[in-house]
Scaffold this active site. Structure first.
Site, PDB file in Angstrom:
ATOM      1  N   LEU A 225      10.726  -4.212   3.104  1.00  0.00           N
ATOM      2  CA  LEU A 225      10.829  -3.131   4.093  1.00  0.00           C
ATOM      3  C   LEU A 225      10.085  -1.868   3.655  1.00  0.00           C
ATOM      4  O   LEU A 225      10.022  -1.551   2.469  1.00  0.00           O
ATOM      5  CB  LEU A 225      12.305  -2.801   4.333  1.00  0.00           C
ATOM      6  CG  LEU A 225      13.163  -3.992   4.779  1.00  0.00           C
ATOM      7  CD1 LEU A 225      14.618  -3.565   4.939  1.00  0.00           C
ATOM      8  CD2 LEU A 225      12.631  -4.616   6.075  1.00  0.00           C
ATOM      9  N   HIS A 226       9.539  -1.174   4.637  1.00  0.00           N
ATOM     10  CA  HIS A 226       8.835   0.082   4.395  1.00  0.00           C
ATOM     11  C   HIS A 226       9.206   1.054   5.517  1.00  0.00           C
ATOM     12  O   HIS A 226      10.023   0.722   6.394  1.00  0.00           O
ATOM     13  CB  HIS A 226       7.324  -0.160   4.319  1.00  0.00           C
ATOM     14  CG  HIS A 226       6.779  -0.968   5.464  1.00  0.00           C
ATOM     15  ND1 HIS A 226       6.794  -0.511   6.761  1.00  0.00           N
ATOM     16  CD2 HIS A 226       6.246  -2.216   5.512  1.00  0.00           C
ATOM     17  CE1 HIS A 226       6.264  -1.419   7.550  1.00  0.00           C
ATOM     18  NE2 HIS A 226       5.935  -2.482   6.828  1.00  0.00           N
TER      19      HIS A 226
ATOM     20  N   HIS B 267       9.511  -0.163   9.122  1.00  0.00           N
ATOM     21  CA  HIS B 267      10.778  -0.822   9.485  1.00  0.00           C
ATOM     22  C   HIS B 267      11.888   0.216   9.681  1.00  0.00           C
ATOM     23  O   HIS B 267      12.724   0.094  10.578  1.00  0.00           O
ATOM     24  CB  HIS B 267      11.223  -1.779   8.374  1.00  0.00           C
ATOM     25  CG  HIS B 267      10.313  -2.939   8.141  1.00  0.00           C
ATOM     26  ND1 HIS B 267       9.523  -3.043   7.024  1.00  0.00           N
ATOM     27  CD2 HIS B 267      10.090  -4.057   8.875  1.00  0.00           C
ATOM     28  CE1 HIS B 267       8.838  -4.182   7.075  1.00  0.00           C
ATOM     29  NE2 HIS B 267       9.152  -4.818   8.191  1.00  0.00           N
TER      30      HIS B 267
ATOM     31  N   SER C 173       2.350  -1.802   6.115  1.00  0.00           N
ATOM     32  CA  SER C 173       2.541  -3.241   6.250  1.00  0.00           C
ATOM     33  C   SER C 173       3.035  -3.782   4.920  1.00  0.00           C
ATOM     34  O   SER C 173       2.584  -3.335   3.851  1.00  0.00           O
ATOM     35  CB  SER C 173       1.209  -3.908   6.612  1.00  0.00           C
ATOM     36  OG  SER C 173       1.289  -5.299   6.380  1.00  0.00           O
ATOM     37  N   SER C 174       3.938  -4.747   4.979  1.00  0.00           N
ATOM     38  CA  SER C 174       4.430  -5.378   3.747  1.00  0.00           C
ATOM     39  C   SER C 174       3.278  -6.029   2.995  1.00  0.00           C
ATOM     40  O   SER C 174       3.331  -6.204   1.781  1.00  0.00           O
ATOM     41  CB  SER C 174       5.468  -6.447   4.084  1.00  0.00           C
ATOM     42  OG  SER C 174       6.444  -5.897   4.932  1.00  0.00           O
TER      43      SER C 174
END
Ligand code: PAF
Length: 269
Positions: free
Chosen positions: A34-35, A38, A186-187
């Protein structure tokens, strides 16, 4: 006093939890790692409903054979700590065997919208997404669900699926969150080398340039061709597509009205 966040890992338990809920439920499906993008979905969810449920599941059905399923990042304890501090009520972390038990044979496929853009370059990807999202909607039974506009085609396809199958009240898109240099969070950004990370914001620069030139009335073909050449010159390895499409139908268009610029490009691996 707020109730502690529940972490539920079985289909049986998530259905039991849902049966006990009377409040409105907002759902944020994720693949973890998660970043802040999210967390913007979680914040938008909190503005809408009383109960916030997040799922973390790296869905094998949406990965192609040469894609990154085996090394997709899975920092579960960091993810749970972030969600807990954001005030999430429930996190669903199913196993593959529980979500897709042996004999699972159903596929949800949205025709048309899934055939263009990334659908033309990633066979089976969107059927994998709609199958898991349809299944998660059936288990969580949320009132609303939230998805990032970064994956705008995914959002359009899920909206269409929901409109056709009448699953939940509303599928909500949330604007892309970007780094200060324009790179969308983005992951997968963690895969970029230092050199690639320095090149990556060129995608955003190119999209902004395309938008400005189209709004100034320049011809679409020339604008797109110029942007592609500039991107390759900037160090992008390959461009899968750079196109202008209608925001709802994803049909190709020449005019910027109700349109978006869509890009997928490759850097290194
Ligand atoms: O956007 C994602 O992270 C995934 O495609 C989703 C919607 C969680 C389905 O696996």
């Amino acid at each position: 006093l707020r109730k502690a966040m529940q972490v539920v890992s079985s289909v049986h338990d998530v259905k039991a939890q849902r049966r006990g809920l009377r409040s409105s439920v907002a759902f944020v499906p994720t693949m973890g790692a998660l970043h802040a993008g999210h967390m913007a979905l979680v914040d938008a969810a909190k503005a809408r409903c009383d109960n916030i449920t997040v799922s973390i599941f790296v869905n094998p059905k949406q990965f192609g054979t040469n894609e990154d399923l085996s090394h997709y990042p899975r920092p579960l304890s960091d993810d749970l700590a972030l969600l807990e501090s954001a005030g999430v009520d429930m996190v669903f972390t199913p196993s593959e065997a529980d979500l897709y038990p042996s004999g699972f044979s159903t596929q949800v496929q949205v025709e048309g919208l899934s055939d263009v853009l990334c659908g033309a370059h990633r066979a089976g990807h969107f059927a994998g997404v709609t199958t898991v999202v349809g299944l998660l909607f059936a288990l969580i039974r949320p009132d609303v669900a939230l998805f990032g506009e970064k994956d705008f085609q995914q959002l359009a396809i899920i909206k269409r699926m929901n409109q056709d199958l009448q699953l939940i009240d509303e599928v909500i898109g949330v604007p892309t969150v970007r780094e200060s240099d324009g790179l969308a969070l983005s992951s997968r950004n963690r895969y970029l080398t230092v050199q690639e990370r320095a090149i990556a914001p060129a995608l955003h620069t190119a999209l902004c340039e395309v938008k400005n030139r189209l709004l100034h009335g320049e011809a679409t073909d020339a604008v797109l061709q110029g942007a592609k050449e500039w991107l390759l010159h900037s160090g992008v390895s390959r461009i899968d597509y750079l196109e202008i499409r209608d925001s709802n139908t994803l049909a190709l268009t020449d005019t910027p009205q109700n349109a978006r610029a869509f890009i997928a490009a490759r850097l290194g691996n």
